[in-house]
Scaffold this motif. Structure first.
Motif, PDB file in Angstrom:
ATOM      1  N   HIS A 159      69.227  77.414  -5.948  1.00 31.71           N
ATOM      2  CA  HIS A 159      70.125  76.571  -6.733  1.00 31.71           C
ATOM      3  C   HIS A 159      71.307  77.391  -7.252  1.00 31.71           C
ATOM      4  CE1 HIS A 159      71.108  74.019 -10.453  1.00 31.71           C
ATOM      5  NE2 HIS A 159      71.541  73.358  -9.424  1.00 31.71           N
ATOM      6  N   ARG A 160      71.037  78.641  -7.621  1.00 33.84           N
ATOM      7  CA  ARG A 160      72.143  79.502  -8.055  1.00 33.84           C
ATOM      8  C   ARG A 160      73.102  79.786  -6.899  1.00 33.84           C
ATOM      9  NH1 ARG A 160      68.229  81.067 -11.497  1.00 33.84           N
ATOM     10  NH2 ARG A 160      68.832  81.728 -13.592  1.00 33.84           N
ATOM     11  N   LEU A 161      72.551  79.999  -5.711  1.00 33.27           N
ATOM     12  CA  LEU A 161      73.403  80.216  -4.544  1.00 33.27           C
ATOM     13  C   LEU A 161      74.258  78.983  -4.267  1.00 33.27           C
ATOM     14  CD1 LEU A 161      71.090  82.055  -1.995  1.00 33.27           C
ATOM     15  CD2 LEU A 161      73.308  82.846  -2.801  1.00 33.27           C
ATOM     16  N   TYR A 162      73.617  77.842  -4.359  1.00 36.11           N
ATOM     17  CA  TYR A 162      74.293  76.559  -4.142  1.00 36.11           C
ATOM     18  C   TYR A 162      75.450  76.398  -5.116  1.00 36.11           C
ATOM     19  CZ  TYR A 162      74.503  71.412  -4.887  1.00 36.11           C
ATOM     20  OH  TYR A 162      74.902  70.120  -5.065  1.00 36.11           O
ATOM     21  N   MET A 163      75.201  76.687  -6.396  1.00 42.33           N
ATOM     22  CA  MET A 163      76.252  76.547  -7.398  1.00 42.33           C
ATOM     23  C   MET A 163      77.359  77.580  -7.172  1.00 42.33           C
ATOM     24  SD  MET A 163      74.332  75.638 -11.003  1.00 42.33           S
ATOM     25  CE  MET A 163      73.321  77.103 -11.072  1.00 42.33           C
ATOM     26  N   ALA A 164      76.951  78.823  -6.897  1.00 45.77           N
ATOM     27  CA  ALA A 164      77.939  79.896  -6.748  1.00 45.77           C
ATOM     28  C   ALA A 164      78.831  79.638  -5.539  1.00 45.77           C
ATOM     29  CB  ALA A 164      77.239  81.245  -6.607  1.00 45.77           C
TER      30      ALA A 164
END
Lengths: 142, 142
Positions: B14-19
């Motif tokens: 999810h962090r990768l997705y947001m970043a």
DNA sequence: GGTTATTATTTTGCACACAAAGTAAATATT
DNA sequence: AATATTTACTTTGTGTGCAAAATAATAACC
């Protein structure tokens, strides 16, 4: 090289782009079993953590686009995962409530192997924590 | 918590997705000046590094989806950035060649500030190198 | 208290990611 | 050399990300 900053190998953003696409792609197969797409899965995780929140809260928690969210929630309503209820105190707001099917899916989702979840077989726990910390820095940006 | 692995805060993906979304969004404004989308910009960077390569080479270098690439190259042809030529040795293959306009755009692209490019005002060079190394590990996965 | 501004959500239009199916040309098999 | 397989690319359909405009309800202002 004349413009080293234009080399793909020097681009953090391209690596993020590839990593994000790759991991979402790795999720596809296990999520198809649950009849969910990846953004729908994010919505489910947000609701499993806290049910009965507004769409605005859901947008903040998931970082999904507002325009997309309307469509996503409509599809999830059609699949009887959740329902969209008017807030009686403030009729602009909508409250999202999990339906039985949506709540139950949680147990199946918990069974998705961590290896698929994070897709990091080459990565130690410590490296994963480091990566999380660095991504949080990226996500702090405006 | 019953299923900590389902918490959004514990999800690297999810962090990768947001970043990834955030950085591509940050690129939007400077790229609009060049009349490019982010994937089109990736294609341009690949071609600025090495012109006259096949579509298969371009797919490998950029990690863009094959089906999307056809459409992207068509749009870029319409904008006179490049041309698509049949390989006379192997008529299945197509060779992508930069047009004058495409080559010239390189100098404008080089002027995109690094702060926007990486969107990492909170990040030291060392942290950026660490992030690159960790993302490379993710991208090594199958 | 009526106008204006703000907030919450939806709609629209374009571009891309992906899977799966389709096409055409080269290569392998026999 | 005819058939089968593989390779290179295109097409199609669904879902999403994004910006900008639209809608509706509340809040703010004078």
């Amino acid at each position: 090289m004349e413009y080293p900053q234009l080399k793909l190998d020097n681009q953090i953003c391209h690596r993020l782009y590839m990593a994000s696409n790759r991991i979402i792609r790795n999720y596809r197969d296990p999520l198809i079993q649950l009849d969910l797409t990846y953004p729908q899965y994010i919505v489910m995780m947000a609701l499993w953590e806290k049910d009965g929140i507004t769409i605005a809260d859901l947008l903040e928690k998931t970082a999904i686009d507002g325009g997309a969210m309307t469509q996503i929630l409509k599809k999830m309503t059609d699949k009887s995962l959740l329902s969209i209820v008017k807030d009686e105190n403030d009729k602009r707001k909508r409250i999202i409530k999990l339906e039985t099917h949506g709540s139950e899916l949680r147990h199946q989702a918990a069974a998705i192997p961590d290896k698929i979840r994070c897709s990091f077989s080459h990565m130690t726990d410590q490296e994963a924590q480091q990566l999380i910390a660095l991504l949080d820095k990226v996500n702090q940006e405006p």
